[in-house]
Scaffold this motif. Structure first.
Motif, PDB file in Angstrom:
ATOM      1  N   PRO A  33       0.085  80.918  51.265  1.00 23.17           N
ATOM      2  CA  PRO A  33      -0.083  79.474  51.327  1.00 23.17           C
ATOM      3  C   PRO A  33      -1.009  78.864  51.885  1.00 23.17           C
ATOM      4  CG  PRO A  33       1.961  80.834  52.652  1.00 23.17           C
ATOM      5  CD  PRO A  33       0.936  81.588  52.330  1.00 23.17           C
ATOM      6  N   MET A  34      -1.374  77.778  51.375  1.00 18.25           N
ATOM      7  CA  MET A  34      -2.388  76.964  51.715  1.00 18.25           C
ATOM      8  C   MET A  34      -2.068  75.553  52.356  1.00 18.25           C
ATOM      9  SD  MET A  34      -5.184  78.799  50.873  1.00 18.25           S
ATOM     10  CE  MET A  34      -6.622  77.332  50.819  1.00 18.25           C
ATOM     11  N   ALA A  35      -2.687  75.098  53.614  1.00 18.67           N
ATOM     12  CA  ALA A  35      -2.279  74.011  54.361  1.00 18.67           C
ATOM     13  C   ALA A  35      -3.431  72.904  54.105  1.00 18.67           C
ATOM     14  CB  ALA A  35      -1.716  74.597  55.513  1.00 18.67           C
ATOM     15  N   TRP A  36      -2.814  71.709  54.602  1.00 15.92           N
ATOM     16  CA  TRP A  36      -3.969  70.485  54.764  1.00 15.92           C
ATOM     17  C   TRP A  36      -3.569  70.267  56.071  1.00 15.92           C
ATOM     18  CZ3 TRP A  36      -8.154  69.316  52.068  1.00 15.92           C
ATOM     19  CH2 TRP A  36      -8.382  69.631  50.741  1.00 15.92           C
ATOM     20  N   TYR A  37      -4.602  69.886  56.825  1.00 15.67           N
ATOM     21  CA  TYR A  37      -4.309  69.109  58.163  1.00 15.67           C
ATOM     22  C   TYR A  37      -5.517  68.016  58.275  1.00 15.67           C
ATOM     23  CZ  TYR A  37      -1.791  73.553  59.945  1.00 15.67           C
ATOM     24  OH  TYR A  37      -0.677  74.247  60.313  1.00 15.67           O
ATOM     25  N   ARG A  38      -5.061  67.186  59.535  1.00 15.17           N
ATOM     26  CA  ARG A  38      -6.087  66.208  59.443  1.00 15.17           C
ATOM     27  C   ARG A  38      -6.307  65.866  61.067  1.00 15.17           C
ATOM     28  NH1 ARG A  38      -2.666  61.089  57.226  1.00 15.17           N
ATOM     29  NH2 ARG A  38      -1.226  60.817  58.992  1.00 15.17           N
ATOM     30  N   GLN A  39      -7.449  65.449  61.389  1.00 17.23           N
ATOM     31  CA  GLN A  39      -7.746  64.948  62.765  1.00 17.23           C
ATOM     32  C   GLN A  39      -8.427  63.830  63.104  1.00 17.23           C
ATOM     33  OE1 GLN A  39      -9.796  67.986  65.010  1.00 17.23           O
ATOM     34  NE2 GLN A  39      -9.276  67.177  66.828  1.00 17.23           N
ATOM     35  N   ALA A  40      -7.605  62.875  63.447  1.00 12.91           N
ATOM     36  CA  ALA A  40      -8.235  61.310  63.786  1.00 12.91           C
ATOM     37  C   ALA A  40      -9.000  61.472  65.124  1.00 12.91           C
ATOM     38  CB  ALA A  40      -7.211  60.416  63.699  1.00 12.91           C
ATOM     39  N   PRO A  41     -10.081  60.740  65.281  1.00  9.76           N
ATOM     40  CA  PRO A  41     -10.583  60.470  66.354  1.00  9.76           C
ATOM     41  C   PRO A  41      -9.913  60.222  67.751  1.00  9.76           C
ATOM     42  CG  PRO A  41     -11.612  58.973  64.880  1.00  9.76           C
ATOM     43  CD  PRO A  41     -10.295  59.541  64.309  1.00  9.76           C
ATOM     44  N   GLY A  42     -10.088  61.159  68.654  1.00 13.07           N
ATOM     45  CA  GLY A  42      -9.406  61.107  69.819  1.00 13.07           C
ATOM     46  C   GLY A  42      -7.941  61.941  69.704  1.00 13.07           C
ATOM     47  N   LYS A  43      -7.647  62.115  68.651  1.00 13.56           N
ATOM     48  CA  LYS A  43      -6.217  62.926  68.694  1.00 13.56           C
ATOM     49  C   LYS A  43      -6.134  64.297  68.191  1.00 13.56           C
ATOM     50  CE  LYS A  43      -3.809  58.745  67.273  1.00 13.56           C
ATOM     51  NZ  LYS A  43      -2.894  58.048  66.145  1.00 13.56           N
ATOM     52  N   GLU A  44      -5.174  64.848  68.273  1.00 10.58           N
ATOM     53  CA  GLU A  44      -5.398  66.396  68.002  1.00 10.58           C
ATOM     54  C   GLU A  44      -4.928  66.695  66.493  1.00 10.58           C
ATOM     55  OE1 GLU A  44      -3.187  68.217  72.012  1.00 10.58           O
ATOM     56  OE2 GLU A  44      -2.184  68.445  70.146  1.00 10.58           O
ATOM     57  N   ARG A  45      -5.468  67.815  66.012  1.00  7.28           N
ATOM     58  CA  ARG A  45      -5.278  68.105  64.666  1.00  7.28           C
ATOM     59  C   ARG A  45      -3.825  68.256  64.208  1.00  7.28           C
ATOM     60  NH1 ARG A  45      -9.371  72.607  62.110  1.00  7.28           N
ATOM     61  NH2 ARG A  45     -10.564  71.375  63.340  1.00  7.28           N
ATOM     62  N   GLU A  46      -3.355  67.695  63.097  1.00  9.32           N
ATOM     63  CA  GLU A  46      -1.896  67.538  62.936  1.00  9.32           C
ATOM     64  C   GLU A  46      -1.719  68.163  61.408  1.00  9.32           C
ATOM     65  OE1 GLU A  46      -0.567  63.670  62.968  1.00  9.32           O
ATOM     66  OE2 GLU A  46      -1.610  62.951  61.491  1.00  9.32           O
ATOM     67  N   PHE A  47      -0.747  68.763  61.139  1.00 11.16           N
ATOM     68  CA  PHE A  47      -0.028  69.213  60.044  1.00 11.16           C
ATOM     69  C   PHE A  47      -0.026  68.033  58.989  1.00 11.16           C
ATOM     70  CE2 PHE A  47       1.808  71.599  56.824  1.00 11.16           C
ATOM     71  CZ  PHE A  47       2.873  70.983  56.483  1.00 11.16           C
ATOM     72  N   VAL A  48      -0.518  68.158  57.757  1.00 13.62           N
ATOM     73  CA  VAL A  48      -0.302  67.250  56.662  1.00 13.62           C
ATOM     74  C   VAL A  48       0.620  67.700  55.362  1.00 13.62           C
ATOM     75  CG1 VAL A  48      -1.125  65.687  55.015  1.00 13.62           C
ATOM     76  CG2 VAL A  48      -2.556  66.109  57.105  1.00 13.62           C
ATOM     77  N   ALA A  49       0.150  68.944  54.922  1.00 14.19           N
ATOM     78  CA  ALA A  49       1.025  69.405  53.836  1.00 14.19           C
ATOM     79  C   ALA A  49       0.670  71.047  53.796  1.00 14.19           C
ATOM     80  CB  ALA A  49       0.813  68.609  52.675  1.00 14.19           C
TER      81      ALA A  49
END
Length: 113
Positions: A33-49
């Motif tokens: 499986p391959m996943a996408w995550y994102r991290q906005a400024p000042g926030k924790e990395r979060e799961f996307v897809a």
């Protein structure tokens, strides 16, 4: 050694689209499986897809119906098609090879008018 290289990020206006790519080397993505995550400024990395080995996908509620994950095993690459982008989608986007727990370096997506 697994290397993941994301690309396709940029600056777009709200409502526009982007397609991110994540090219793998040093291993095949075929069996993971391959996943996408994102991290906005000042926030924790979060799961996307996540895109599973059978092609099925799962999404965070915040992106469901706007984002589509896909994979091309022959190219050893996964994609994230993002539509109807919102300012809150602004973040660094990372891909992850789940079997080896490897991360890419990320690509910046900025949604702003």
């Amino acid at each position: 050694q697994v290397q993941l290289v994301e690309s396709g990020g940029g600056l777009v206006q709200p409502g526009e689209s982007l397609r991110l790519s994540c090219a793998a080397s040093g291993t095949t993505i075929r069996f993971s499986p391959m996943a996408w995550y994102r991290q906005a400024p000042g926030k924790e990395r979060e799961f996307v897809a996540v895109i599973n080995t059978d092609g099925s996908a799962g999404y965070a509620n915040s992106v469901k119906s706007r984002f589509t994950a896909s994979r091309d095993n022959a190219k050893n690459t996964v994609y994230l098609q993002m539509k109807s982008l919102k300012p809150e989608d602004t973040a660094v986007y990372y891909c992850r090879h789940r079997d080896t727990q490897s991360w890419g370096q990320g690509t910046q997506v900025t949604v702003s008018s």
